[in-house]
Design an enzyme around this catalytic site. Sequence first.
Site, PDB file in Angstrom:
ATOM      1  N   HIS A   1       0.814  -1.214   0.000  1.00  0.00           N
ATOM      2  CA  HIS A   1       0.000   0.000   0.000  1.00  0.00           C
ATOM      3  C   HIS A   1       0.855   1.276   0.000  1.00  0.00           C
ATOM      4  O   HIS A   1       0.352   2.356  -0.301  1.00  0.00           O
ATOM      5  CB  HIS A   1      -0.993  -0.002   1.168  1.00  0.00           C
TER       6      HIS A   1
ATOM      7  N   ASP B   1       0.116  -7.626   1.559  1.00  0.00           N
ATOM      8  CA  ASP B   1       0.558  -6.227   1.603  1.00  0.00           C
ATOM      9  C   ASP B   1       2.080  -6.114   1.623  1.00  0.00           C
ATOM     10  O   ASP B   1       2.648  -5.337   2.388  1.00  0.00           O
ATOM     11  CB  ASP B   1      -0.044  -5.511   2.817  1.00  0.00           C
TER      12      ASP B   1
ATOM     13  N   SER C   1       4.617   2.389   7.933  1.00  0.00           N
ATOM     14  CA  SER C   1       4.248   1.250   7.084  1.00  0.00           C
ATOM     15  C   SER C   1       5.431   0.796   6.236  1.00  0.00           C
ATOM     16  O   SER C   1       6.085   1.597   5.579  1.00  0.00           O
ATOM     17  CB  SER C   1       3.097   1.631   6.163  1.00  0.00           C
TER      18      SER C   1
END
Length: 501
Positions: free
Chosen positions: A129, A159, A233
């Site tokens: 992402h 992911d 992230s």
Amino acid sequence: MRQTLLKPASTQTRARHIGRDGVIHLLGAVALVAALLFSMGAQARSAPDSFADLAEKLLPAVVNISTTQQIAGQTQGEAPRLPPGTPFEDLFRDFFDRQQRNGNRPHKVTSLGSGFIIDKSGVVITNNHVIEEADEITVFMGNGDKYPAVLVGRDPKTDIAVLRIEPGTDLPTVSFGDSDASRVGDWVMAIGNPFGLGGTVTAGIISAQGRDIRQGPYDNFIQTDASINRGNSGGPLFNMDGEVIGINTAIFSQTGGSVGIGFAVPSSIARTVIDQILTFGRTKRGWLGVRIQRMTEELADGFGLGHAEGALVSGVTDGGPAADADIRAGDVILSFDGKPVREMRELPLLVAETPVGKVVDVEIWRQGKKLTVGVKLGELEEAEQSAALSPGGPAADNGERKIDKLGFRIAPLDDEMRQRFNVAEDANGVVIVDVDPNSEAAEKGVRPGDIIVEVQQEPVSTTKGVTDRLSEIEKEKRKNVLLLLQNGGELRFIAIGIGEG
């Protein structure tokens, strides 16, 4: 890491005032205390005095990632129509024209994330992402160097994304550890780029494992209270040996800031995905070709199992590996390739991590007996591409009946009923036309239009077949009846109580 050992307070012993028995008792007590202290030191790893040495060693291999996406301009619609001669007509028209011109201009959107280097030649790991739909990806090193990155491959299901940069020199790296060896309560350290601030170190413990947060089919997250914020992230979660045991992926927060609950993809999953991407440019997951549902205690009773375990097969893909191995709807998968399947969500992980083409033993529960079948796994991505995962269907009918014990009314699945409930032509069974809202069936989601395909693992094609099978089950003094229902191509088992009480 420096480890502080518990030490007993020093004592002075005056043996001349202690008799022989007293010496023996004293030595025994000292030995007991020493054993207890050694046991405590062996079982509990003490908190580190500082994370500084570890952070200094690992920071150079953690990178910041910046992405840029080109957004096409959008028209703003027509200008508002004003009566001719309105005093502000020209002003409104000029303002709208400027807005229209600005809105039509393409513009760039940037975002920030984190990553880490696993190969000195320039292989970088991050979240999917972070780089999704990016037109440009730039990797910033801790020393200020920056490099354009190309996407090697990505996996939305976990992911994870793999990037490559060309530094022209060897880069600092980190290596993966074994997330399965980590325990709840272990110290961990996260490094990343929160809020675009650059290399930031936070520490905490593993607060839970095996978390399913409904983000994908292979959810098995490590939960940590090490602060993870926006921009973290794709960054690494380290154990105290400096090994990556997770990729920081998500936070639980209503504000976007850390509230002490962050989630990381465990290295046990990430390593397999990364290896496949580096080898093939994409993932190649094992495929069994079954649809499954969670076992409950009621379903377990209906299937004659002692307790709820395993994954219940609610459907089998025609021509798939399971169908070729004669695995059927109603089978309960208890183990896969020698590994126990304690609950439903463990099976997809086990299958996905198994090499395509491998023949594995699958232990199933069928009609009160354990069986073992050999299955040659297919490839999930290939099956998805060829649309082989479209659901199949199972049998026709006669005479409407009300079944008070189950709380619903059933009818033949004729043309009228197919049209009334929009039932596909290839669906077979008995249709439920009405459900008592106060019944157990209603509580379990049974609705008009559901098709009864099987009763206690036997196909039914008439309403009489349903009632006859129900009578047989009552004679067996079972507490629940097991129904296989179909709706919109999806199959599921439910258990409804029929016994006394």
